[in-house]
Write an enzyme that holds these catalytic residues in place. Sequence first.
Site, mmCIF file in Angstrom:
data_model
loop_
_atom_site.group_PDB
_atom_site.id
_atom_site.type_symbol
_atom_site.label_atom_id
_atom_site.label_comp_id
_atom_site.label_asym_id
_atom_site.label_seq_id
_atom_site.Cartn_x
_atom_site.Cartn_y
_atom_site.Cartn_z
ATOM 1 N N SER A 223 9.124 74.557 53.013
ATOM 2 C CA SER A 223 8.128 74.989 52.027
ATOM 3 C C SER A 223 7.800 76.479 52.198
ATOM 4 O O SER A 223 8.706 77.304 52.146
ATOM 5 C CB SER A 223 6.897 74.089 52.152
ATOM 6 N N ASP A 381 9.700 67.528 43.013
ATOM 7 C CA ASP A 381 9.134 68.687 43.691
ATOM 8 C C ASP A 381 9.155 69.852 42.705
ATOM 9 O O ASP A 381 10.205 70.135 42.122
ATOM 10 C CB ASP A 381 10.006 69.004 44.926
ATOM 11 N N HIS A 411 8.002 66.578 47.470
ATOM 12 C CA HIS A 411 7.702 67.735 48.306
ATOM 13 C C HIS A 411 6.921 67.317 49.553
ATOM 14 O O HIS A 411 5.928 66.609 49.451
ATOM 15 C CB HIS A 411 6.914 68.796 47.533
#
Length: 441
Positions: A223, A381, A411
């Site tokens: 991320s 995501d 995600h």
Amino acid sequence: FSKLLCEHSRQRLHVVAKFPVLSQLLPVVVTVLLTLAAAYYIYIPLPDAIQEPWKLMLLDAGFRATMKVVRNLRWLGLGHFIEAIRSSTENMENLGEVLVGSESGWGVKPGVRVSDTTFDGVPVRVYEPPAGGEGHLRRAVMFFHGGGWALGSAKKGSYDAITQLMSDELDAVVVSVEYRMYPEVLFPQPYLDCLSAAKHFLSQEVLVRYSVDPERVAVSGDSAGGNLAAAIAQQISTDDSMSRKFSVQALIYPVLQALDFNTPSYEQNQGVPILYRTLMIQFWLQYLGADPSLLPQLLANNHSSLHQSAITPELRARVDWTVLLPPKYKKNHKPVVVETGLEGLVKEVPGLLDVRAAPLLAGPEILAKCPRAYILTCEYDVLRDDGFMYARRLQDAGVTVTSDHYDDGFHGCLSFSFWPTHFDVGKRALRGYFSWLQKNL
Ligand SMILES: *[C@@H]1O[C@H](CO)[C@@H](O)[C@H](O)[C@H]1NC(C)=O
């Protein structure tokens, strides 16, 4: 159904009035009503492909409730928004640790030595597998954790568990960087912290100290940490003063650009937990030190309107999903390109065009020098297309890329590979990531 329920309770009340002893039934009715209210709060429609949907809904409801409590606290002037979120997510993870009954994190590996130190002033946690005898050199991974440049810690919860497991399974020295975050610091400071730590680690002296093979050092992150890993990989690859470079980069659902918040994945997954589209944009605004009230403009792509002369056609082409995405993922989506938008926004927030914040904007001459890459993406995501576009651009620049896409992934799923918040897809994704490193590092 509710009519039935009313009918039912009316009868009950009637009975209750007649026979006081039956008033014991009233709690049952109240319980049913409360359960329905809770289900209404927890339920969110999820795509069919997401497995274990109720678990994700519960996780998300917990997250939403926490956010709400924190917002109210902030409204009452009782503490800083992000600080409070940070400590409450940490508390959630700590609760997991208490339930599992381990003091220093999940999945503790007794063979791995864990120590906290600093690399050029930046706090890091180092995981070392047992020494392999005289002259034995080990692989290494420098890891940057995710959390929107505002949350998470190398030393806590799932990150501590993932890096410890990684060290054990890959027989590698893992360095997890505790870079500073929002609100303490803004861009470019988190990036600069990571860069300092990376340069220090790649120095001859430090590699020798940890018995690391200089030809086998990876940079990785998930991320926002994937964003930092990609940006640091670019910087180190193109720095001629560095004799040691990273040999591979492994990016887990990375954040890579802030010019288009209407890619097919941003549109498709705007309401999928836990990284909602608005939350990702809020993270960007915080990181770049921009006014939070700009959110609606960014949602509308007004910040990258055609009138912004600083965004050259060349830069636009680097984030053009209509060209860079595999056709299968374009579906019926149309690009959102605004004519006039908000004048001067890019000048006000220069980070939007800075490759250190948005590595997807780097030119092909920079990408060509980058190390071999592993890019993990999840279908559900908002950042899926950031990852797809970067994979394509690296490949176009001649870099070998392994794309590992999870059709049922969401995600953050890698952080949910451990009890009690474990998801099957999280475990599979973690396996895929480790096995690529096993073979390619
Ligand atoms: C985006 O910019 C246009 C001007 O081009 C403006 O009319 C519109 O209101 C803006 N959208 C938002 C959400 O502010």
